[in-house]
Design a protein around this motif. Structure first.
Motif, PDB file in Angstrom:
ATOM      1  N   ALA A 170      13.524  85.021  -0.570  1.00 18.62           N
ATOM      2  CA  ALA A 170      13.418  86.286  -0.603  1.00 18.62           C
ATOM      3  C   ALA A 170      14.992  86.997  -1.248  1.00 18.62           C
ATOM      4  O   ALA A 170      14.612  88.006  -2.017  1.00 18.62           O
ATOM      5  CB  ALA A 170      13.529  87.223   0.816  1.00 18.62           C
ATOM      6  N   ALA A 171      15.600  86.354  -1.385  1.00 18.70           N
ATOM      7  CA  ALA A 171      16.891  86.389  -2.480  1.00 18.70           C
ATOM      8  C   ALA A 171      16.477  86.144  -3.688  1.00 18.70           C
ATOM      9  O   ALA A 171      17.389  87.570  -4.429  1.00 18.70           O
ATOM     10  CB  ALA A 171      18.261  85.681  -1.834  1.00 18.70           C
ATOM     11  N   LYS A 172      15.650  85.291  -4.153  1.00 18.22           N
ATOM     12  CA  LYS A 172      15.272  86.132  -5.836  1.00 18.22           C
ATOM     13  C   LYS A 172      13.748  87.063  -5.951  1.00 18.22           C
ATOM     14  O   LYS A 172      12.665  87.184  -7.076  1.00 18.22           O
ATOM     15  CB  LYS A 172      14.943  84.732  -6.030  1.00 18.22           C
ATOM     16  N   ILE A 173      13.669  87.851  -4.553  1.00 18.25           N
ATOM     17  CA  ILE A 173      12.055  88.818  -5.188  1.00 18.25           C
ATOM     18  C   ILE A 173      12.166  89.277  -6.517  1.00 18.25           C
ATOM     19  O   ILE A 173      11.469  89.587  -6.931  1.00 18.25           O
ATOM     20  CB  ILE A 173      12.036  89.316  -4.134  1.00 18.25           C
ATOM     21  N   LEU A 174      13.322  89.572  -6.833  1.00 18.32           N
ATOM     22  CA  LEU A 174      13.170  90.887  -7.981  1.00 18.32           C
ATOM     23  C   LEU A 174      12.775  90.216  -9.022  1.00 18.32           C
ATOM     24  O   LEU A 174      11.891  90.315  -9.978  1.00 18.32           O
ATOM     25  CB  LEU A 174      14.830  91.609  -8.007  1.00 18.32           C
ATOM     26  N   ILE A 175      13.515  89.358  -9.575  1.00 16.34           N
ATOM     27  CA  ILE A 175      13.606  88.333 -10.499  1.00 16.34           C
ATOM     28  C   ILE A 175      11.523  87.540 -10.262  1.00 16.34           C
ATOM     29  O   ILE A 175      10.970  88.097 -11.404  1.00 16.34           O
ATOM     30  CB  ILE A 175      13.952  87.092 -10.943  1.00 16.34           C
ATOM     31  N   ARG A 176      11.426  87.358  -9.505  1.00 12.84           N
ATOM     32  CA  ARG A 176      10.104  86.957  -8.720  1.00 12.84           C
ATOM     33  C   ARG A 176       8.960  87.704  -9.755  1.00 12.84           C
ATOM     34  O   ARG A 176       8.055  87.923 -10.433  1.00 12.84           O
ATOM     35  CB  ARG A 176       9.465  86.302  -7.689  1.00 12.84           C
ATOM     36  N   MET A 177       9.306  89.228  -8.568  1.00 11.10           N
ATOM     37  CA  MET A 177       8.501  90.606  -9.552  1.00 11.10           C
ATOM     38  C   MET A 177       8.280  90.460 -11.225  1.00 11.10           C
ATOM     39  O   MET A 177       7.010  90.426 -11.261  1.00 11.10           O
ATOM     40  CB  MET A 177       8.745  91.301  -8.415  1.00 11.10           C
ATOM     41  N   LYS A 178       9.165  90.721 -11.355  1.00 12.45           N
ATOM     42  CA  LYS A 178       9.458  90.809 -13.072  1.00 12.45           C
ATOM     43  C   LYS A 178       8.598  89.500 -13.559  1.00 12.45           C
ATOM     44  O   LYS A 178       8.395  89.715 -14.283  1.00 12.45           O
ATOM     45  CB  LYS A 178      10.641  90.682 -13.353  1.00 12.45           C
ATOM     46  N   ASP A 179       8.892  88.030 -12.821  1.00  9.18           N
ATOM     47  CA  ASP A 179       7.965  87.189 -14.212  1.00  9.18           C
ATOM     48  C   ASP A 179       6.867  87.239 -13.623  1.00  9.18           C
ATOM     49  O   ASP A 179       5.522  87.147 -14.403  1.00  9.18           O
ATOM     50  CB  ASP A 179       8.314  85.876 -13.375  1.00  9.18           C
ATOM     51  N   ARG A 180       6.070  87.521 -12.802  1.00  4.40           N
ATOM     52  CA  ARG A 180       4.541  87.792 -12.250  1.00  4.40           C
ATOM     53  C   ARG A 180       3.787  89.162 -12.572  1.00  4.40           C
ATOM     54  O   ARG A 180       3.329  89.185 -13.695  1.00  4.40           O
ATOM     55  CB  ARG A 180       4.562  88.436 -10.666  1.00  4.40           C
ATOM     56  N   ARG A 198       1.294  96.072 -11.466  1.00  3.37           N
ATOM     57  CA  ARG A 198       2.377  96.565 -10.504  1.00  3.37           C
ATOM     58  C   ARG A 198       2.203  96.463  -9.176  1.00  3.37           C
ATOM     59  O   ARG A 198       2.882  95.571  -8.370  1.00  3.37           O
ATOM     60  CB  ARG A 198       2.970  98.349 -10.866  1.00  3.37           C
ATOM     61  N   ALA A 199       0.950  95.728  -9.445  1.00  2.00           N
ATOM     62  CA  ALA A 199       0.345  95.710  -8.253  1.00  2.00           C
ATOM     63  C   ALA A 199       0.113  94.399  -7.279  1.00  2.00           C
ATOM     64  O   ALA A 199       0.500  93.989  -6.224  1.00  2.00           O
ATOM     65  CB  ALA A 199      -1.069  96.116  -8.146  1.00  2.00           C
ATOM     66  N   SER A 227       5.655  90.414 -15.283  1.00  2.00           N
ATOM     67  CA  SER A 227       5.797  89.752 -17.005  1.00  2.00           C
ATOM     68  C   SER A 227       3.768  89.051 -17.174  1.00  2.00           C
ATOM     69  O   SER A 227       3.330  89.058 -18.355  1.00  2.00           O
ATOM     70  CB  SER A 227       6.440  88.805 -17.586  1.00  2.00           C
ATOM     71  N   THR A 228       4.296  87.921 -16.486  1.00  3.01           N
ATOM     72  CA  THR A 228       2.673  87.325 -16.833  1.00  3.01           C
ATOM     73  C   THR A 228       1.218  87.842 -16.775  1.00  3.01           C
ATOM     74  O   THR A 228       0.457  87.946 -17.356  1.00  3.01           O
ATOM     75  CB  THR A 228       2.590  86.308 -15.732  1.00  3.01           C
ATOM     76  N   VAL A 229       1.256  88.348 -15.506  1.00  8.21           N
ATOM     77  CA  VAL A 229      -0.349  89.530 -15.852  1.00  8.21           C
ATOM     78  C   VAL A 229      -0.470  90.742 -16.913  1.00  8.21           C
ATOM     79  O   VAL A 229      -1.063  90.641 -17.539  1.00  8.21           O
ATOM     80  CB  VAL A 229      -0.574  90.269 -13.911  1.00  8.21           C
ATOM     81  N   PHE A 230       0.882  91.373 -17.162  1.00  2.89           N
ATOM     82  CA  PHE A 230       0.978  92.238 -18.057  1.00  2.89           C
ATOM     83  C   PHE A 230       0.841  91.706 -20.186  1.00  2.89           C
ATOM     84  O   PHE A 230      -0.135  92.657 -20.523  1.00  2.89           O
ATOM     85  CB  PHE A 230       2.171  92.588 -18.500  1.00  2.89           C
ATOM     86  N   SER A 231       1.397  90.140 -19.621  1.00  2.63           N
ATOM     87  CA  SER A 231       1.938  90.157 -20.721  1.00  2.63           C
ATOM     88  C   SER A 231       0.157  88.562 -21.637  1.00  2.63           C
ATOM     89  O   SER A 231       0.177  87.993 -22.802  1.00  2.63           O
ATOM     90  CB  SER A 231       2.782  89.439 -21.251  1.00  2.63           C
TER      91      SER A 231
END
Length: 834
Positions: free
Chosen positions: A540-550, A580-581, A552-556
């Motif tokens: 949970a402390a790394k959630i922002l990094i996980r969200m950005k990685d997710r 974003r979803a 980036s993976t879906v978008f790119s």
């Protein structure tokens, strides 16, 4: 030393002939106003050998003025009869009596009746009796007043109703021997006297503590250490303040008479004592037997202490176990007891037996330390044997409880045999206390070993759970999807149940109670649960990094996980929303710990707030109404315990804003790439322009078809156009914008045409020439000309597209921003038309 006589009023209560001074007592009571004290008064008396410093002690202790012995005039009787005085400066009213010293040469050896009468009077009247004695006389019969106390105890029980008196033994001129060594000896002597006293039936089993409180205090030498003596006396004086209060120095004061009746009561008590004939001295024969038997007994004790066989046995016992210890020690003791019986056979039988019992008691007390040392060796050896045997049994795979029982039984059997070997025939010593201590030590070691093994066992299973759960849970949380928590719950249940089952199989050998086993099992379950919770909080402390990685993976990447190439056909708005979803779904999964299967509305709340625009819309609405209905404006989730919350609604809201801010650049880059691709590949005019040219140029087309020369001219023109296109590098010039491309081509057009014509002429003449300077000049001009970049148009266009995406996500935009965006679009259209 003492105070003035007007303050303490010293008075002789009983003279040396035993005559009671009635008039003097009445005068004392009147002058001191004793009658006004009611029951609030105390009586202190002192007794002891003649010239032992009794009067000196009283004068320093109570600030009285009793006559003291003149040391320079020789040692002689100072106090005759019984004197009394008032203690100065002590509350409550305290009356002190100074008794004539015992063992005085003035009365002689045979005339001790008054000594015993005065002692009995003191015990009957006083609340506190000070017994003054020399430190070096402890253990001596007469100097310690033991025969006197024996007679007084017996007669007092017969004459008076019991009252509790404090016996304060004052040890004078104390030596280096600690008081805690002297005091037990003195108390033991007093107890022995009490036990030997013949008591009435009513008090046959009454303990000494029912009649007396025994206290012991030591004082330094007055002559050698006067300053220390005075300091110790001053400390002792403090104990006489409020002496009759509960817990004070005085006894329970049962049967105390009022102060107004003290004079009459004292006279009657002395009268009864004087008429009692039982207080006469013992017969001469008994006295001689007592002295001689005591001398023989002391001689045998001295010989025992220096006996070589005893010293060797004592040293061997200190070094370790001695086989046949009890038999050897019994032989040594029997030797000296037999010698005593032979030498004392002609003395009084009663005295002889009494002194033999005393000799036996002292001899056994003397050798008891060696016997106790032997028991100590037996206990320590048995304990060590238990430890070794227990360890061996456990290594052989025997159950812990069975190993403890077998080892304990074996070691106790060896200990019991050792105690039988060490037993002394003349003594009735009991080794049960040492055996109990051994059992306690064994139980303590077994408990420690059990605790250590259970701790090790628990630690191993915790390590096993850590290895089984840490990496899988971490992997599941990193993947993070809708099935994450169900998978974690399944994994946690499977691994925990497997560990608990194996743990119960192992712990059965300890034979623990159900409550302890349940607690240990619960501890393992709690540990596994806490392990999962810890991993969840770390993720949970790394959630922002996980969200950005997710995101980036879906978008790119496309559905086949191939990197996207922005060709202009992709719907960036839809792709952004999907990415974003996915990120928001990750946030909803990591918002709370879901180790218990219960529904929640976290995902729907987050999607309705962030993806459907509820938060933004309600926020603007709230600003108009002045109220807050934001579902995320809270520090807790509905129907979720606080302990399971990883990210509060407020934190989720903040994380989402930060996430959008940090991923907006990626969307901007994609839009820019798409715009650039469109410009590079859109070389043909629009379809409507092509249709218009066909319609308007139909006549010209027909004319060309009818006249082939025109077609030849067009073909030549096409070749020239193609040559100019290559020479001018039209696509490269228009990369920086339409206006910049037009200006650059216009500047290079004439030199390029001249260069082409020159080459055609040279080829026609068959001559080879160098490259035209004009071309170089045109190239130089092209590079040196200010190429005004109009990339701002692209940026404005990208910004316009992002704004439209943001509008879809219901982000608030001000009217001024909308106006600026419209202006940018108009400007871009104008530049394109140019």
């Amino acid at each position: 030393m003492g105070q003035s006589e007007e303050e303490c009023f010293p008075t002789q209560l009983i003279d040396g002939n035993g005559e009671f001074n009635v008039e003097g007592l009445d005068t004392f009571v009147k002058k001191t106003k004793l009658s006004d004290s009611g029951l609030s008064y105390a009586v202190v008396a002192i007794m002891g050998p003649q010239s032992s410093g009794k009067s000196t002690l009283l004068n320093h202790l109570f600030k009285t003025s009793f006559r003291e012995m003149d040391a320079f005039a020789g040692r002689s009787q100072t106090t005759k009869g019984i004197w009394m005085a008032k203690c100065v400066g002590i509350e409550p009213f305290t009356l002190v009596m100074d008794l004539e010293g015992t063992d005085g040469r003035e009365r002689g050896e045979d005339d001790t009746t008054f000594e015993k009468q005065s002692a009995l009077f003191a015990l009957a009247v006083a609340d506190i009796v000070l017994i003054n004695m020399w430190c070096h006389d402890i253990g001596r019969e007469q100097a310690a007043n033991k025969p006197l106390l024996k007679t007084v105890f017996q007669v007092m029980l017969r004459l008076f109703s019991p009252r509790k008196t404090t016996l304060l033994f004052v040890i004078r001129d104390k030596t280096k021997t600690p008081m805690d060594r002297l005091e037990p000896v003195l108390r033991e002597d007093i107890q022995k006297i009490w036990d030997l006293v013949r008591k009435p039936e009513a008090h046959k089993n009454t303990p000494l503590s029912e009649f007396f409180n025994v206290e012991v205090v030591g004082l330094s030498s007055y002559e050698d250490k006067e300053k220390v003596f005075k300091q110790e006396v001053a400390e002792l004086r403090q104990r006489f303040f409020h002496s009759i209060s509960p817990g004070g120095l005085a006894g329970d004061r049962r049967g105390v008479v009022p102060a107004s009746g003290f004079s009459f009561s004292s006279q009657e008590i002395w009268k009864v004592i004087k008429e009692n004939r039982d207080l006469d001295l013992p017969a001469h024969k008994v006295m001689v037997a007592t002295v001689r038997c005591e001398e023989i007994a002391n001689e045998k004790l001295h010989h025992l202490a220096t006996d070589e066989s005893w010293l060797e046995l004592q040293k061997a016992a200190e070094d370790g176990l001695v086989p046949g210890f009890g038999r050897k020690l019994s032989s040594i003791l029997e030797k000296y007891f037999s010698e005593y019986d032979g030498e004392a056979i002609y003395f009084d039988e009663g005295v002889r037996k009494e002194k033999r019992l005393l000799l036996q008691s002292k001899a056994l007390d003397f050798v008891y330390s060696a016997y106790a040392t032997m028991l100590g060796h037996l206990r320590s050896n048995a304990l060590e044997a238990f430890k070794i045997r227990l360890e061996q049994s456990l290594k052989q795979g025997k159950g812990f409880a069975n190993a403890v029982r077998d080892s304990q039984q074996s070691c106790l059997l060896v200990f019991d045999k050792g105690c039988e070997d060490a037993a002394v025939k003349q003594a009735t010593w009991d080794a049960s206390k040492v055996r109990e201590k051994l059992c306690r030590d064994i139980d303590s070691h077994a408990s420690s070993a059990q605790t250590a093994r259970l701790s090790e066992l628990t630690a191993n299973y915790k390590k096993r759970l850590t290895q089984a759960l840490s990496e899988p849970v971490e992997s599941l949380l990193e993947a993070c999807g809708k099935e994450t928590w169900p998978s974690i719950r399944t994994l946690l249940k499977r691994e925990t149940e497997a560990a608990v089952t194996d743990f119960l199989d192992v712990v059965t050998g300890f034979e623990l109670d159900h409550a302890t086993i349940d607690a240990m099992v619960q501890n393992l379950k709690d540990y596994s649960k806490s392990l999962v919770e810890k991993k969840a909080r770390e993720e949970a402390a790394k959630i922002l990094i996980r969200m950005k990685d997710r995101f980036s993976t879906v978008f790119s990447h496309d559905k086949d996980s191939m990197p996207r190439v922005w060709t202009g056909k992709e719907d960036i708005r839809a792709i952004t929303k999907d990415a974003r979803a996915e990120a928001l779904s990750l946030l909803s999964v990591m918002a709370v710990i879901r180790l218990e299967e219960r529904p929640d509305k976290i995902e729907s709340t987050l999607f309705s707030s962030f993806m459907d625009g509820t938060v933004s819309d309600t926020s603007s609405h709230n600003r108009r109404l002045g109220a807050s209905t934001d579902p995320l404006a809270s520090s807790s989730w509905e129907e979720v315990p606080p302990k399971d919350v990883l990210l509060t609604p407020v934190q989720c809201k903040s994380l989402w804003r930060q996430f959008k801010s940090e991923t907006e650049y990626t969307v901007t880059q994609a839009i820019s790439a798409q715009e650039a691709h469109k410009r590079n590949n859109n070389m043909l005019p629009p379809a409507w322009a092509i249709v218009l040219m066909i319609v308007l140029g139909f006549n010209e087309l027909m004319m060309l078809l009818k006249n082939p020369l025109y077609l030849l001219g067009l073909f030549v023109a096409f070749l020239l156009y193609k040559a100019l296109w290559v020479q001018l590098d039209v696509p490269g010039e228009f990369q920086h914008g339409a206006l910049a491309g037009v200006l650059s081509i216009t500047a290079k057009f004439l030199p390029t045409v001249m260069n082409l014509l020159r080459k055609l002429a040279e080829e026609a003449q068959g001559k080879t020439t160098q490259g035209a300077p004009g071309y170089s000049a045109s190239q130089s001009y092209r590079h040196q000309s200010p190429s005004h970049t109009v990339s701002s148009t692209i940026s404005e266009s990208v910004s316009s597209n992002i704004s439209s995406l943001a509008d879809d996500d219901a982000e608030y935009s001000s009217p001024a921003l909308v106006q600026r965006r419209n202006t940018s679009n108009v400007r871009e259209t104008e530049i394109s038309e140019m």
